[in-house]
Design an enzyme around this catalytic site. Structure first.
Site, PDB file in Angstrom:
ATOM      1  N   GLU A 178       0.855  -1.190   0.000  1.00 26.88           N
ATOM      2  CA  GLU A 178       0.000   0.000   0.000  1.00 26.88           C
ATOM      3  C   GLU A 178       0.888   1.236   0.000  1.00 26.88           C
ATOM      4  O   GLU A 178       1.935   1.252   0.654  1.00 26.88           O
ATOM      5  CB  GLU A 178      -0.902   0.008   1.236  1.00 26.88           C
ATOM      6  CG  GLU A 178      -1.726   1.282   1.406  1.00 26.88           C
ATOM      7  CD  GLU A 178      -2.570   1.268   2.681  1.00 26.88           C
ATOM      8  OE1 GLU A 178      -3.026   0.180   3.079  1.00 26.88           O
ATOM      9  OE2 GLU A 178      -2.758   2.350   3.283  1.00 26.88           O
ATOM     10  N   GLU A 183      -2.564  11.484   3.516  1.00 25.01           N
ATOM     11  CA  GLU A 183      -3.666  11.281   4.451  1.00 25.01           C
ATOM     12  C   GLU A 183      -3.753  12.521   5.338  1.00 25.01           C
ATOM     13  O   GLU A 183      -2.758  13.197   5.586  1.00 25.01           O
ATOM     14  CB  GLU A 183      -3.439  10.044   5.321  1.00 25.01           C
ATOM     15  CG  GLU A 183      -3.468   8.736   4.575  1.00 25.01           C
ATOM     16  CD  GLU A 183      -3.276   7.553   5.506  1.00 25.01           C
ATOM     17  OE1 GLU A 183      -4.274   6.921   5.899  1.00 25.01           O
ATOM     18  OE2 GLU A 183      -2.103   7.268   5.846  1.00 25.01           O
TER      19      GLU A 183
END
Length: 291
Positions: A178, A183
């Site tokens: 990932e 974020e």
């Protein structure tokens, strides 16, 4: 006689000077080669191979994006988040040349589960290996919002994901790999973070992470970028680097990043969401991928 001696001397001096100049010419040492290689790497990432400029108004481009809505086993998304992802145009749409991906406070029953918040989770129908990704975006606000722009290997075994539906799902998370380009947590407004998850570092114990404080991430557009090569990943905002991942030992645990990945855009809602939260969008001007 003197004239001949003078001419001969001039010729000798000229030959010696030419010899000196030729041998004084700098050679291409390692540093020169490195500069050339880095320059070529930069040049090699100038070709636009995929983009969405989000022109016009209306639904998102279904030829470029897939709406992932299927709940994981157990009826809730991983990480304890509490929203439904929907394919409703109220949660994701294009307006005035911008993608609007909207988290909302609303009650929805879907797949036998009632949840009090909705959002959207987009999978790109384009997957690629290596390149530079640039996303110009404004992020949502609100304590408890958790927007992300990230990537998963298209080999992830995850029911309901676009590439898994196409038969590519062979590997469980985190071993598939990932890559979190950006974020943002509303409980830590204006701090943006990037990370990689893999077999050596993942989940709540992820070690491969970095970030920076950016003013007005929810009010102003910023360019979030990842430069991904066969050797490393460099994460930045508006050209300022905040994290580089470059493991010296590349194996299946540390470096599953040598095959095709696809983009994901979503806004998750954490259980501690502000009770006064109503809605907030992630607004994206463009996404561009260069190789």
């Amino acid at each position: 006689m003197k004239k001949k001696i003078i001419i001969f001397s001039v010729v000798i001096v000229g030959l010696l000077l030419c010899f000196y100049i030729v041998n004084k010419e700098p050679k291409n040492d390692k540093s020169d080669s490195k500069d050339i290689a880095e320059s070529n790497t930069t040049l090699a990432l100038k070709s636009l191979v995929w983009a969405d400029e989000f022109d016009g108004n209306g639904p998102i481009d279904s030829e470029k994006w897939y709406q992932q809505t299927q709940l994981p086993p157990g009826g809730s998304w991983w990480g304890g988040i509490i929203q439904h992802y929907t394919d409703s145009e109220t949660n994701s749409y294009v307006k005035d040349g911008y993608l609007n991906l909207v988290a909302k406070k609303e009650t929805l029953e879907d797949q036998g589960e009632v949840k009090n918040y909705t959002s959207a989770r987009l999978n790109s129908k384009f997957a690629f290996t290596y390149g530079k990704i640039e996303i110009r975006a404004k992020l949502p606000t609100g304590n408890g919002t958790w927007p992300a722009i990230w990537m998963l290997n298209k080999n992830i075994d995850e029911d309901g994901a676009y590439w898994d539906n196409k038969g590519f799902g062979t590997t469980k998370w985190p071993y598939c790999g990932e890559v979190d380009i950006v974020e943002h947590w509303g409980k830590n407004q204006d701090y943006v973070s990037s990370a990689v998850h893999n077999g050596s570092s993942y989940g709540d114990i992820v070690e491969n992470v970095g970030g920076q404080k950016i003013a007005n991430v929810s009010e102003e557009f910023h360019i979030y970028a990842l430069e991904w090569t066969k050797d490393k990943m460099i994460f930045s905002v508006d050209g300022t680097q905040h994290f580089k991942y470059e493991p010296t030992d590349k194996n299946s645990d540390t470096w599953p990043y040598d095959s095709d990945y696809y983009l994901i855009l979503n806004i998750a809602i954490e259980p501690a969401i502000d009770p006064n939260f109503v809605e907030s969008p992630m607004v994206v001007d463009y996404i561009r991928i260069y190789q």
